[in-house]
Structure formats: structure tokens, C-alpha cells
Design an enzyme around this catalytic site. Structure first.
Site, mmCIF file in Angstrom:
data_model
loop_
_atom_site.group_PDB
_atom_site.id
_atom_site.type_symbol
_atom_site.label_atom_id
_atom_site.label_comp_id
_atom_site.label_asym_id
_atom_site.label_seq_id
_atom_site.Cartn_x
_atom_site.Cartn_y
_atom_site.Cartn_z
ATOM 1 N N GLY A 257 0.823 -1.212 0.000
ATOM 2 C CA GLY A 257 0.000 0.000 0.000
ATOM 3 C C GLY A 257 0.855 1.259 0.000
ATOM 4 N N MET A 259 4.645 3.281 2.107
ATOM 5 C CA MET A 259 5.857 3.112 2.900
ATOM 6 C C MET A 259 6.225 4.403 3.619
ATOM 7 S SD MET A 259 8.216 1.168 3.910
ATOM 8 C CE MET A 259 9.416 1.770 5.081
ATOM 9 N N GLU A 260 6.578 4.254 4.893
ATOM 10 C CA GLU A 260 6.734 5.393 5.804
ATOM 11 C C GLU A 260 8.127 6.019 5.821
ATOM 12 O OE1 GLU A 260 6.271 2.144 6.798
ATOM 13 O OE2 GLU A 260 7.508 1.671 8.539
ATOM 14 N N ASN A 261 8.909 5.959 4.737
ATOM 15 C CA ASN A 261 10.248 6.555 4.706
ATOM 16 C C ASN A 261 10.242 7.921 5.400
ATOM 17 O OD1 ASN A 261 10.844 4.475 2.656
ATOM 18 N ND2 ASN A 261 9.485 5.754 1.426
ATOM 19 N N GLU A 294 0.806 5.757 7.559
ATOM 20 C CA GLU A 294 2.209 6.101 7.248
ATOM 21 C C GLU A 294 2.652 7.316 8.053
ATOM 22 O OE1 GLU A 294 3.478 3.716 5.821
ATOM 23 O OE2 GLU A 294 1.657 2.860 4.953
ATOM 24 N N GLU A 316 4.170 -2.221 13.415
ATOM 25 C CA GLU A 316 2.990 -2.393 12.554
ATOM 26 C C GLU A 316 1.703 -2.601 13.355
ATOM 27 O OE1 GLU A 316 3.042 -1.395 9.734
ATOM 28 O OE2 GLU A 316 5.136 -1.549 9.103
HETATM 29 N N1 ARG Z 1 5.958 -0.500 6.428
HETATM 30 C C1 ARG Z 1 4.985 -0.460 5.374
HETATM 31 C C2 ARG Z 1 3.657 -0.193 6.033
HETATM 32 O O1 ARG Z 1 3.052 -1.003 6.642
HETATM 33 C C3 ARG Z 1 4.909 -1.694 4.567
HETATM 34 C C4 ARG Z 1 6.143 -2.034 3.843
HETATM 35 C C5 ARG Z 1 6.127 -3.415 3.416
HETATM 36 N N2 ARG Z 1 7.244 -3.748 2.620
HETATM 37 C C6 ARG Z 1 7.580 -4.983 2.296
HETATM 38 N N3 ARG Z 1 8.606 -5.161 1.572
HETATM 39 N N4 ARG Z 1 6.941 -6.019 2.675
HETATM 40 O O2 ARG Z 1 3.203 0.878 6.076
HETATM 41 ZN ZN ZN Z 2 2.896 0.062 8.566
#
Ligand code: ARG
Ligand code: ZN
Length: 880
Positions: A257, A259-261, A294, A316
Site C-alpha cells: 500500500g 511506505m513510511e520513509n 504512514e 505495525e
Molecule cells: N511498512 C509499510 C507499512 O506497513 C509496509 C512495507 C512493506 N514492505 C515490504 N517489503 N513487505 O506501512
Molecule cells: Zn505500517
């Protein structure tokens, strides 16, 4: 190779600072990384081993001098690294254009994007690519000015300018130390919606949402959601935005969906772009919650991150809990909050329960993995969120907020474990129900499987006491701490007192019993009539409940329970009992008058919200029904559900007409507020029901009305609802409506995804859905390379359409194996997801079980399978 949680070792080296330089080119990007490295004195002296995959090293310098190194299976080893702190410089190349796995640095639509979680950074350059190594990043990007006018990375822009040969540069600096999985870079021809905001502390921030040129008008909802998230996190948890600039970018090719960079969130366009004409109410609500999710990670994930990937639920589970709470607070009205909760629980039961009893069952904190990407699961996310919710139930809302404050006081800037979170919650709430039994509570992190709770009550009319006995069972695992929120309701709707024997008076009309033994009894006093227990209110624990309630009891709860969740649940249970009885006995389902009348009262109820009615009149999902059975015949389940649906359509026809007329038109422009959303959802259900009964005298009229509504709809929710009614009802006009829909929206990939998905999920009739899906594989718009498109057609069939997938001729399984293998060569992460369609194969009845096994074996026999798919199919085989 299997990685085990108990084998965790601190890193032998730290990387404190990184300067990255990118000369961006789709075919050959040159990456130069200058790292400040020091030995970790706490760890035995050894070589420096850096992770790296699919990259070509050009040179390695230590303190400016070239140094000998060797590369062996995805690591670069430097045997004689200095003892004192040193500067390490590595130059390497990578090929973004060929990166179809969409992990690391890749191109999409002519722009550059990154995805580094969990282990994508090592596909960009050699590094200690593990979350407990945190560094301060400075990033210099150089690229063609015409093709890539926008150059973004984490943090603040510190410098930009022109270079020779029509190139330009930008330099970014992120002041917060971060693990490599939070690194991001974007370069491309993008435009931004911008908004300046001032937070409560008086700080100014620039918010930007970057998308491709034509998509700018679809970013308003995301921007509003972002601002609402900021306001909410400051109000509820006192957590402000810590950056001057917060950027969100959309990309069409994305594995998940979003990504929280840090400071540079990257989103699948499906989780970002919205307009009334092209997005449904469900899209609007999903976007709001993902944008919030995010954003909330900035504290729960980024400021405090995970020590290792086994702790994934630390960020998460907590962040899903936070986005669920946010959505509920946004919904505001109590009934709308209940709707949110019901939807979350439905999702948990559909995805997490089957996971927890299948081949991939794992605890919220897994003990081992082969490929961490396979553990971004419903268990880690959704069950993890339920575990966090149970903390809140046990310590109260204020106590939970205290726990969060202590968690940040202790761990800001650190990479920590789930134990650290549990300890902060307990320490902030001395004497609480949690703190009294913290060790037992933590079994939620280590025990796989869904506990079964059995409840039986007995009423003594003479002493006016009611004794409730609760017991729990989970495949012999030690008892878990299960908060059971409950109340007692009389058959006439009386709300009964909840005073327990041996305690001082209790005045509330709801309470939380804490079940922490294999079996416990609770005796209530002064219960003046025989009660119906309303247990597990609001779904207070992720368990399967057997409360032994009769139809009469369930009807009482459906009518009178003060807890909206349990009212809904009572209706679901009435339906479930009937469907299970039909499936178990092998007889056609025949709905009885008591059930039909109860559903009619809900549908015609003057006070209940439309949204609640829609949820109550929607039958339990086929995956959840399957979970109640030891041996599963997907066709029998489907037949029972279809029969129940048709009988509800027929028996309540006049009521459906009334519901459609009352909710089908909403004055004013499109608004995705809970009331309008509820009306649209009920109108769509009513329309589907009216089209479903092709034998009705006025069948043609309703088919015509549905087609008209489809053509004239003012928003996508109404349009797609009418289209679905035609397609799912097998209406004669379905094909021409589908054609028209495609012609209208062929330029909008996200809408074309809906078009494929609708056909992939259409109810199976004489094999036509399956045949259609196979034909659509050859449609010019279809491609396996774009994850959204692959999911729209293939996942729809294999994961969400059991009756079309589980075929007596095994063609569904052959299709699955072919697609898993084809996808694996392109994108292992997406292939790994699809592989999971066979998680529950061992429960299937003949002839499905052996045919499924054969298909799994065929996939497993491929020698060069990715670790992603290999792990899933090996686990499937091992479960048999
Ligand atoms: N951290 C992200 C989120 O939950 C999901 C990233 C998942 N990435 C992966 N390679 N499985 O917001
Ligand atoms: Zn997440």
C-alpha cells in the site's frame, strides 16, 4: 536459510553517518557511499560484512586507501578493518530499469523510486542493512534536468543547482538517525499539491503530495487526510510532526500500500489518488487510513524503530491500532465508530483467522523466517493491532496514553523490541490488570493460533444469581490473558446489573472480565431476570467464541443489545448457524421465518443507520464460514451462501425496494461522510438484491433501472455498485455495461483495475467466470508486471473467489501454479503473496485436496524458485 529470533546478535560495527551520491541513470546508476564506521566494542572482534544484492562494486576505500575485500553470496567482506573509527567508501552500480522486483531502486513510468523495507537498501549499495544500525544520511542526487526535474530524498533540501550536459543536482540532509529501511529517493517529472500548516507548538511545516502531472486534482483527499492525521496525533498522543517538510509521493508500480520513509512517504497510487468520479467510498476511506498509518509511523516506527525484523509488530501492530483509532475518531458518531469496528473485525476474520490456522500460522512475534517479506502478514499487522487494543482495554484509555508517553521517554531514537513496549505499558500503570499478569499477557506475542473461548451460564431464580463460566483452549498452549468486555441483557431488553460476588457494589452496565486461567467462573448478584450474556463486546479479544446461545438469545441481542458490535454479531451468528447446518447436513439451505423476519426488522428499523443495516444484512464471508469447519467443501459453502442471498432477496423484495428508494439518491455533491457512505452502501446492496432475483415479476424493470443508474451515476460508488449488481446478478445487460465502463475509463489505470477485479470476483456460474478470467489474461490492458493489475485479476480469482477457484477439474489450481511461476520470474514478493492462496489446502475435501497438493508440488519442483515462494510452498507441503 532460516533466520531465528533467538540467534539475534548485535552488529559487529556501527555506521553513524552516510553520505550517498547518486548519478541517476535507468540502465546504470552509479552510487557512491561514504560511511563513518566504528567497531561495536560489545561484540567479538571480527570482519566487516556488508549486505549487497544485484549490484556491481567498483571500488572500496578505507580512510581513502583501497583495501582488499571479497564478495561471497550477497555479502562484501573486509577481513582487516581497522580497530579505530574509519571512513569507508564504496562505489557501485545498479540497474533500476531492470528491477522488476520493485525492491531497492527502480523505475516506474520513467521516474525513479525506492522501496527499502525490509531489505531493499542492499540492492542499492553495500551496507549493514539491518534496522538496529542507525545513521544520519546526506544524499546528493544528480540527474538529467528535463527527464527528472524533481529530485527528492529524506529530510531537508540543503542545496540544489545546475550541472553541465543538461543535468542538475539536489542535496538532502535528514537530521534524524535512521535505519536503512527508511531511506528513500524519488526523481522524476512530478508535480505537487502544497499546503503550509502550523502545529500547536507554533512550528511551521510544508506538506507536499507529489504525483504525475495529470493526477494533481486527485490529491485533495490525501492532503486533507494528512492534515487530519497531524492534528489527531498531536491531540490524542501529544505527538507533533518533527520535520519542516513532509512529503508524500505516488507511484503506480508498488508492491504494497505505502511506505513510511522518514519525511518522504511513498504510496501506491491506489492508496493515494481519489476523485468522486473514479474512486469508491471504500477507496476514500482506505486512503484516509493509509495516509494516517504512514504518517503515524513517523513516531511508531521511525522515532522508535525495531531492533530486528522479528519485532515487526512493534511498529505495525501499534500503527494499525493507531490508524484504526484515528478512523473511529474521524467517524465521530457512536454508530459510525461501531461500523469501523465491525469492518476491522470482518477483515481480521477473513484474513487473519485463516492464516492463524493454516500453513503460515505464526505468532505476532515470529520465531523464525526464511524471507521477511513473507511476514508482512495479517497476524503481524491486524492481530498485532488487536494485541495493542487489549493493552488499552486492560489499562484504560488514559493509562494507555501514559504508557505511550513512557515508551517515548525511554526509547526515542532507539531500535527496540516488543518487550520494551510491554514493559513501558506495564510500568506506566502499576497495579493495573495488565501489570498484575504481564508475563502471561505477553503470551499473545509468542503463541500462534486463535484461542477458543467457551462460555456457559446458569441462572438461579431463587437466589437471583447468574454464574458465568469461561474457559479457553488453544491447542494445548498455556492460557492467555483474554479481556472479555460484557453485559447482561434480559429477554425484554432490560440492562441488568453486573455486581460480582465478593466485591463492592458495581454500577456500570458494562464491564471487562479478565480470563487468564484455563477455566474461571464469575457469579453476578441481584440479577432479577434470566439474562442473555452479551460477551466479547466490541470484539474485545481476537478469539473464537462459543457462547452456546440459542436462536432466541441471539434474537434478543440482535434487537436489544446496547453494544452495536454485538447486535451485528448476533445477526451474523444467526446466518452462520443456518449456513453451517445446511453445509454439514448436505441439504439445500432453507431460511426460516424467524430469521427472515429478524432481518426484515433490521432493514426497516426506523432508528438504525443505513451503514449498520448494510453490514447486518451482508452474510458472513465464505473464508470465515470455512474456518468453522474441519473439512471444507468450497462449492457447498458457496451454494449455501448463494441460496441464503437469493432467499433474502426474494423474501424481502418489497423491503429492498423501500430501502433503495429511501437511500438511492443523496442531495448535493458527493461527500464521503459516514451518513452518505452508509446510504450508498445500503442502496447498492438493495439494488444488488433486486437484480439478483431474475424470476421476480418486475425483474426486467430492476435490471433496466440498474443499467440506467450505472450509466447516469454521479460518482464511482454508485456506478460500480450498479455495475456489480448487473455482473453479479448475471444480468443480460452485464456485458454491455462492462464494455461501456471500459470505454469510459480506459485511460485511468486504477479504474481499469476495478474493471478486472469485478470480473475476477464475479460469482461462478457454469464455469463462465473462470473462462472469462483466462480470456482476460490476454486482454491488451493486462500485464503481470504491474502489481495492482496482477492483483486485480489473478488474486481476485485465486484469493477472493473460492467457487471459481476450487474446481473439480483442478483447472483453478493449474492456473494458480502457472501464475505463481510466471510472477516469480518478475516479482518474488508479489508471487509469494499469490502462493498463499493454498495456505488452507489440507482442510479441503475430495477431489480438491489431492489436486491442490499436485499443484503445490509442481511449483515446489521448480529449482530456481525465489526464497519468497519457496518458503510458502515448503510450508504448505509441510502442513499436509
Ligand atoms: N511498512 C509499510 C507499512 O506497513 C509496509 C512495507 C512493506 N514492505 C515490504 N517489503 N513487505 O506501512
Ligand atoms: Zn505500517
Amino acid at each position: 536459510t532460516l533466520i531465528r529470533r533467538e540467534d539475534y546478535l548485535a552488529p559487529a560495527f556501527w555506521i553513524r553517518k552516510v553520505e550517498l551520491c547518486f548519478d541517476l541513470d535507468p540502465l546504470k546508476t552509479i552510487v557512491t557511499s561514504k560511511m563513518q564506521v566504528e567497531r561495536n566494542a560489545a561484540v567479538a572482534h571480527g570482519p566487516l560484512k556488508l549486505h549487497g544484492e544485484e549490484i556491481n562494486v567498483l571500488r572500496v576505500l578505507i580512510n581513502g586507501e583501497s583495501v582488499s575485500f571479497r564478495t561471497e553470496d550477497d555479502t562484501l567482506v573486509i577481513d582487516n578493518a581497522p580497530d579505530a573509527d574509519f571512513a569507508l567508501e564504496i562505489r557501485n552500480t545498479c540497474c533500476p530499469e531492470k528491477n522488476t522486483a520493485l525492491s531497492g531502486l527502480y523505475t516506474s513510468g520513467g521516474s525513479f523510486f525506492t522501496q527499502c523495507e525490509a531489505e531493499g537498501f542492499r540492492r542499492i549499495t553495500y551496507f549493514l542493512d539491518r534496522p538496529d544500525v542507525m545513521a544520519v544520511y546526506t544524499v546528493l542526487m544528480r540527474a538529467d534536468k528535463t527527464k527528472y526535474p524533481v529530485l527528492l530524498s529524506n529530510g531537508n533540501l540543503v542545496e540544489q543547482g545546475e550541472l553541465d550536459n543538461n543535468r542538475h543536482f539536489a542535496k538532502w540532509h535528514d537530521p534524524f538517525p535512521k535505519p536503512s529501511y527508511l531511506f528513500a529517493l524519488v526523481a522524476g517529472d512530478l508535480v505537487a499539491r502544497e499546503q503550509r500548516v502550523r502545529t500547536r507548538g507554533g512550528k511551521d511545516h510544508l506538506l507536499q503530495v507529489f504525483v504525475r502531472r495529470g493526477d494533481l486534482e486527485k490529491t485533495e483527499h490525501a492532503m486533507n487526510s494528512l492534515i487530519a492525521s497531524m492534528v489527531w496525533d498531536e491531540a490524542r498522543f501529544k505527538l507533533p510532526l518533527d520535520l519542516e517538510r513532509f512529503m508524500v509521493v505516488g507511484v503506480s508500480d508498488f508492491n504494497m500500500g505505502a511506505m513510511e520513509n522518514k519525511g518522504l512517504n511513498i504510496f501506491n497510487t491506489s492508496a493515494l489518488l481519489a476523485s468522486p468520479a473514479t474512486s469508491t467510498d471504500a477507496d476514500f476511506s482506505r486512503i484516509e487510513s493509509i495516509v494516517a498509518h504512514e504518517y503515524f509511523h513517523n513516531w511508531t516506527g521511525n522515532r522508535v524503530t525495531c531492533r530486528d525484523w522479528f519485532q515487526l509488530s512493534l511498529k505495525e501492530g501499534l500503527t494499525v491500532f493507531r490508524d484504526q483509532e484515528f478512523s473511529m475518531d474521524m467517524a465521530a458518531a457512536p454508530s459510525a465508530r461501531a461500523v469501523c469496528r465491525i469492518q476491522d473485525v470482518r477483515q481480521l476474520r477473513a484474513m487473519q483467522f485463516p492464516e492463524d490456522s493454516g500453513a503460515m500460522a505464526h505468532p505476532v512475534r515470529p520465531d523464525s523466517y526464511v524471507e521477511i517479506n513473507n511476514f508482512y502478514t495479517a497476524t503481524v499487522y491486524e492481530k498485532g493491532a488487536e494485541v495493542v487494543r487489549m493493552y488499552q482495554t486492560l489499562v484504560g484509555r488514559a493509562g494507555f496514553e501514559k504508557g505511550m508517553t513512557l515508551y517515548f521517554e525511554r526509547h526515542d531514537g532507539q531500535a527496540v523490541t516488543c518487550d520494551d513496549f510491554a514493559q513501558a505499558m506495564a510500568d506506566a500503570n502499576p497495579g493495573s490488570e495488565l501489570t498484575k499478569r504481564l508475563d502471561a499477557f505477553k503470551r499473545w506475542y509468542s503463541t500462534p493460533g486463535t484461542p477458543r473461548v467457551t462460555a456457559r451460564g446458569s441462572y438461579d431464580a431463587i437466589s437471583r444469581t447468574y454464574t458465568l463460566t469461561l474457559s479457553q483452549q488453544n491447542n494445548g498452549a498455556a492460557p492467555q490473558v483474554i479481556p472479555v468486555a460484557m453485559g447482561l441483557i434480559g429477554h425484554g431488553g432490560q440492562v441488568l446489573p453486573l455486581e460480582l460476588q465478593g466485591e463492592a457494589e458495581y454500577h456500570g452496565n458494562e464491564r471487562v472480565l479478565v480470563l487468564d486461567q484455563a477455566e474461571q467462573s464469575f457469579t453476578f448478584l441481584n440479577v432479577f431476570v434470566e439474562p442473555v450474556p452479551s460477551l466479547l463486546r466490541g470484539f474485545s479479544a481476537p478469539v473464537l467464541l462459543d457462547d452456546g446461545l440459542s436462536d432466541a438469545d441471539l434474537l434478543t441481542l440482535l434487537t436489544h443489545d446496547t453494544d452495536a458490535f454485538n447486535r451485528w454479531e448476533a445477526g451474523q451468528r444467526l446466518a452462520l448457524n443456518r449456513i453451517l447446518a445446511a453445509v454439514r447436513s448436505g441439504t439445500p439451505l432453507q431460511l426460516d421465518a424467524a430469521y427472515v423476519d429478524a432481518m426484515r426488522s433490521v432493514l426497516n428499523h426506523p432508528q438504525l443507520d443505513a451503514a449498520f443495516k448494510e453490514l447486518a444484512l451482508t452474510l458472513p464471508g465464505e473464508a470465515y464460514i470455512a474456518e468453522q469447519l474441519d473439512v471444507v467443501d468450497p462449492q457447498a459453502i458457496h451454494a449455501a451462501v448463494e441460496a441464503a442471498q437469493l432467499q433474502l432477496a426474494q423474501a424481502l423484495r418489497a423491503d429492498w425496494v423501500a430501502a433503495f428508494e429511501a437511500n438511492g439518491t443523496i442531495a448535493g455533491g458527493y461527500q464521503p461522510d459516514p451518513v452518505s457512505v452508509g446510504k450508498r452502501s445500503l442502496a447498492n446492496l438493495a439494488l444488488a438484491m433486486l437484480v439478483l432475483d431474475t424470476q421476480a415479476a418486475d425483474a426486467a424493470v430492476w435490471q433496466g433501472r440498474a443499467y440506467q443508474r450505472f450509466k447516469d451515476a454521479g460518482n464511482m460508488t454508485d456506478r460500480l455498485g450498479a455495475l456489480a449488481a448487473l455482473v453479479n446478478g448475471g444480468a443480460g445487460l452485464a456485458d454491455s455495461a462492462l464494455e461501456r465502463f471500459h470505454a469510459l475509463f480506459k485511460a485511468d489505470p486504477l479504474v481499469v483495475d476495478k474493471w478486472f477485479a469485478l470480473q475476477g470476483r464475479a460469482p461462478e456460474r457454469e464455469g463462465r467466470t473462470f473462462a472469462k478470467v483466462k480470456a482476460l489474461l490476454k486482454h491488451p490492458d493486462f500485464t503481470l508486471k504491474n502489481p495492482n493489475r496482477a492483483r486485480s485479476l489473478i488474486f481476485s480469482l485465486c484469493m477472493f473467489n473460492p467457487a471459481a477457484f476450487h474446481r473439480a477439474d483442478a483447472a483453478g489450481y493449474v492456473f494458480w501454479a502457472d501464475q505463481v511461476l510466471a510472477l516469480d520470474a518478475i516479482n518474488p514478493q508479489v508471487a509469494g503473496r499469490l502462493a498463499r492462496a493454498m495456505d488452507r489446502w489440507t482442510t479441503l475435501t475430495e477431489p480438491y485436496r489431492p489436486a491442490a497438493l499436485e499443484a503445490i508440488r509442481r511449483v515446489a519442483a521448480k529449482p530456481d524458485l525465489s526464497p519468497d515462494v519457496r518458503e510458502i510452498v515448503e510450508r504448505a507441503l509441510a502442513s499436509g
